[in-house]
Design an enzyme around this catalytic site. Structure first.
Site, PDB file in Angstrom:
ATOM      1  N   TYR A 156       0.834  -1.206   0.000  1.00 59.66           N
ATOM      2  CA  TYR A 156       0.000   0.000   0.000  1.00 59.66           C
ATOM      3  C   TYR A 156       0.870   1.258   0.000  1.00 59.66           C
ATOM      4  O   TYR A 156       0.646   2.181  -0.779  1.00 59.66           O
ATOM      5  CB  TYR A 156      -0.913  -0.039   1.229  1.00 59.66           C
ATOM      6  CG  TYR A 156      -1.919   1.084   1.310  1.00 59.66           C
ATOM      7  CD1 TYR A 156      -3.067   1.085   0.514  1.00 59.66           C
ATOM      8  CD2 TYR A 156      -1.736   2.143   2.195  1.00 59.66           C
ATOM      9  CE1 TYR A 156      -3.992   2.114   0.604  1.00 59.66           C
ATOM     10  CE2 TYR A 156      -2.658   3.176   2.289  1.00 59.66           C
ATOM     11  CZ  TYR A 156      -3.787   3.152   1.496  1.00 59.66           C
ATOM     12  OH  TYR A 156      -4.708   4.170   1.581  1.00 59.66           O
ATOM     13  N   LYS A 160       1.142   4.204  -2.813  1.00 62.68           N
ATOM     14  CA  LYS A 160       0.782   5.595  -2.516  1.00 62.68           C
ATOM     15  C   LYS A 160       1.983   6.530  -2.682  1.00 62.68           C
ATOM     16  O   LYS A 160       1.819   7.705  -3.010  1.00 62.68           O
ATOM     17  CB  LYS A 160       0.187   5.689  -1.109  1.00 62.68           C
ATOM     18  CG  LYS A 160      -1.157   4.940  -0.970  1.00 62.68           C
ATOM     19  CD  LYS A 160      -2.206   5.511  -1.913  1.00 62.68           C
ATOM     20  CE  LYS A 160      -3.582   4.908  -1.679  1.00 62.68           C
ATOM     21  NZ  LYS A 160      -4.608   5.517  -2.554  1.00 62.68           N
TER      22      LYS A 160
HETATM   23  P1  NAI Z   1     -13.500   2.548   0.502  1.00 56.93           P
HETATM   24  O1  NAI Z   1     -13.044   1.147   0.623  1.00 56.93           O
HETATM   25  O2  NAI Z   1     -14.629   3.027   1.361  1.00 56.93           O
HETATM   26  O3  NAI Z   1     -13.900   2.868  -1.011  1.00 56.93           O
HETATM   27  C1  NAI Z   1     -13.067   2.459  -2.053  1.00 56.93           C
HETATM   28  C2  NAI Z   1     -13.712   2.784  -3.373  1.00 56.93           C
HETATM   29  O4  NAI Z   1     -12.807   2.332  -4.387  1.00 56.93           O
HETATM   30  C3  NAI Z   1     -15.025   2.062  -3.615  1.00 56.93           C
HETATM   31  O5  NAI Z   1     -15.911   2.947  -4.277  1.00 56.93           O
HETATM   32  C4  NAI Z   1     -14.662   0.932  -4.567  1.00 56.93           C
HETATM   33  O6  NAI Z   1     -15.719   0.612  -5.473  1.00 56.93           O
HETATM   34  C5  NAI Z   1     -13.510   1.537  -5.329  1.00 56.93           C
HETATM   35  N1  NAI Z   1     -12.613   0.515  -5.871  1.00 56.93           N
HETATM   36  C6  NAI Z   1     -11.890  -0.406  -5.205  1.00 56.93           C
HETATM   37  N2  NAI Z   1     -11.224  -1.185  -6.077  1.00 56.93           N
HETATM   38  C7  NAI Z   1     -11.521  -0.741  -7.319  1.00 56.93           C
HETATM   39  C8  NAI Z   1     -11.160  -1.132  -8.634  1.00 56.93           C
HETATM   40  N3  NAI Z   1     -10.333  -2.160  -8.856  1.00 56.93           N
HETATM   41  N4  NAI Z   1     -11.684  -0.453  -9.692  1.00 56.93           N
HETATM   42  C9  NAI Z   1     -12.546   0.585  -9.494  1.00 56.93           C
HETATM   43  N5  NAI Z   1     -12.918   1.001  -8.274  1.00 56.93           N
HETATM   44  C10 NAI Z   1     -12.417   0.352  -7.202  1.00 56.93           C
HETATM   45  O7  NAI Z   1     -12.194   3.442   0.697  1.00 56.93           O
HETATM   46  P2  NAI Z   1     -11.977   4.939   1.238  1.00 56.93           P
HETATM   47  O8  NAI Z   1     -11.576   4.853   2.654  1.00 56.93           O
HETATM   48  O9  NAI Z   1     -13.083   5.805   0.831  1.00 56.93           O
HETATM   49  O10 NAI Z   1     -10.645   5.317   0.435  1.00 56.93           O
HETATM   50  C11 NAI Z   1     -10.643   6.046  -0.763  1.00 56.93           C
HETATM   51  C12 NAI Z   1      -9.206   6.355  -1.142  1.00 56.93           C
HETATM   52  O11 NAI Z   1      -8.569   7.077  -0.096  1.00 56.93           O
HETATM   53  C13 NAI Z   1      -8.345   5.122  -1.393  1.00 56.93           C
HETATM   54  O12 NAI Z   1      -7.457   5.354  -2.452  1.00 56.93           O
HETATM   55  C14 NAI Z   1      -7.587   4.981  -0.096  1.00 56.93           C
HETATM   56  O13 NAI Z   1      -6.371   4.297  -0.283  1.00 56.93           O
HETATM   57  C15 NAI Z   1      -7.368   6.428   0.268  1.00 56.93           C
HETATM   58  N6  NAI Z   1      -7.086   6.651   1.664  1.00 56.93           N
HETATM   59  C16 NAI Z   1      -8.004   6.324   2.624  1.00 56.93           C
HETATM   60  C17 NAI Z   1      -7.717   6.526   3.954  1.00 56.93           C
HETATM   61  C18 NAI Z   1      -8.668   6.197   5.040  1.00 56.93           C
HETATM   62  O14 NAI Z   1      -8.282   6.315   6.228  1.00 56.93           O
HETATM   63  N7  NAI Z   1      -9.889   5.784   4.768  1.00 56.93           N
HETATM   64  C19 NAI Z   1      -6.415   7.093   4.363  1.00 56.93           C
HETATM   65  C20 NAI Z   1      -5.536   7.409   3.281  1.00 56.93           C
HETATM   66  C21 NAI Z   1      -5.877   7.191   1.981  1.00 56.93           C
END
Ligand code: NAI
Length: 245
Positions: A156, A160
């Site tokens: 990860y 990133k």
């Molecule tokens: P989440 O798991 O709630 O949502 C992830 C989204 O990505 C979903 O809509 C899913 O459909 C989509 N997704 C996953 N794999 C996919 C693929 N192969 N093709 C198309 N869509 C895909 O995640 P969250 O927490 O909303 O995270 C969003 C972004 O923020 C991610 O990139 C995550 O790494 C990043 N992030 C999140 C943090 C957190 O604490 N929640 C912290 C730092 C970064």
């Protein structure tokens, strides 16, 4: 405008941070194209909440890790929304955590493919349109894990950190074409991805100077800000309660 409203493409827009970004942008009058995999009910709900703000919205099931699928999906989006695509938010991401000595090859590959190659695929297929339109705005979602490293997350954090390099190179390459590219690096944000992390964990709280987890809206604020600026490019904006300062 010739093609109606300007359109924003938000990957992973069905839930979590991406959903919040989609809703904010819909409030600002952008038509919204969501690219996602997973639960169609979540995507339908986000689409309907966007439509309540009087914009057009549609969700596309598409694995961002696939060069072909992203190419075809972007062609479909252009067919449905017209070519006035103004913004791309590369937010789709996954985790497959594990210690390096035990990490499975497939867990390395899938995280790099979705989180890093996914952003490349989307920019690759949309950049010509941005150049043709004489402008565009890209925001990629990185993470503090990519800035500081995190034990148990080599796949990860590598993906990133890769996003930071991808962002800066894209910014340099496309600046002359009036295309900006920035990144947001969130810390611990309360979403499904972090549902196993609780704030009862005082060790975690000690790592966050502001002493609490963030909300998806905190990240969406930063994305909207970067999308609104014509003169910020190649920036990485932390939204982390001070973790990585
Ligand atoms: P989440 O798991 O709630 O949502 C992830 C989204 O990505 C979903 O809509 C899913 O459909 C989509 N997704 C996953 N794999 C996919 C693929 N192969 N093709 C198309 N869509 C895909 O995640 P969250 O927490 O909303 O995270 C969003 C972004 O923020 C991610 O990139 C995550 O790494 C990043 N992030 C999140 C943090 C957190 O604490 N929640 C912290 C730092 C970064």
């Amino acid at each position: 405008m010739a093609d109606g409203n300007r359109t924003a493409v938000v990957t992973g827009g069905s839930r979590g941070i991406g959903r919040e970004v989609a809703l904010r942008l819909a409030s600002l009058g952008y038509d919204i194209a969501i690219v996602y995999v997973g639960d169609p009910a979540e995507a339908a709900d986000t689409v309907s909440e966007c439509e309540k703000k009087n914009v057009k919205a549609k969700a596309y099931i598409c694995n961002v890790a696939s060069f072909e699928e992203t190419k075809n999906t972007i062609a479909e989006i252009v067919k449905d929304f017209g070519s006035n695509i103004a913004a791309l938010v590369n937010n789709a991401g996954i985790t497959r955590d594990g210690l390096i000595a035990m990490m499975k090859e497939e867990d390395w590959d899938s995280v790099i493919s979705v989180n890093l190659k996914g952003a490349f695929n989307m920019i690759r297929h949309l950049s010509r349109l941005f150049i043709k339109n004489k402008g565009g705005r890209i925001v990629n979602i990185s993470s503090v894990s990519g800035l500081m490293g995190n034990a148990g997350q080599i796949n990860y954090s590598a993906s990133k950190a890769g996003i930071v390099g991808l962002t800066k190179s894209t910014a340099r390459e496309l600046a002359a074409k009036n295309v900006t590219c920035n990144a947001v690096a969130p810390g611990f944000i309360r979403t499904d991805m972090t549902k196993n992390i609780t704030e009862d964990n005082s060790e975690l709280l000690r790592t966050i100077p502001l002493g609490r987890m963030g909300e998806a809206g905190d990240v969406a604020d930063a994305v909207v800000f970067l999308l609104s600026s014509p003169y910020i490019t190649g920036e990485v904006l932390r939204v982390d309660g001070g973790i990585a300062m």
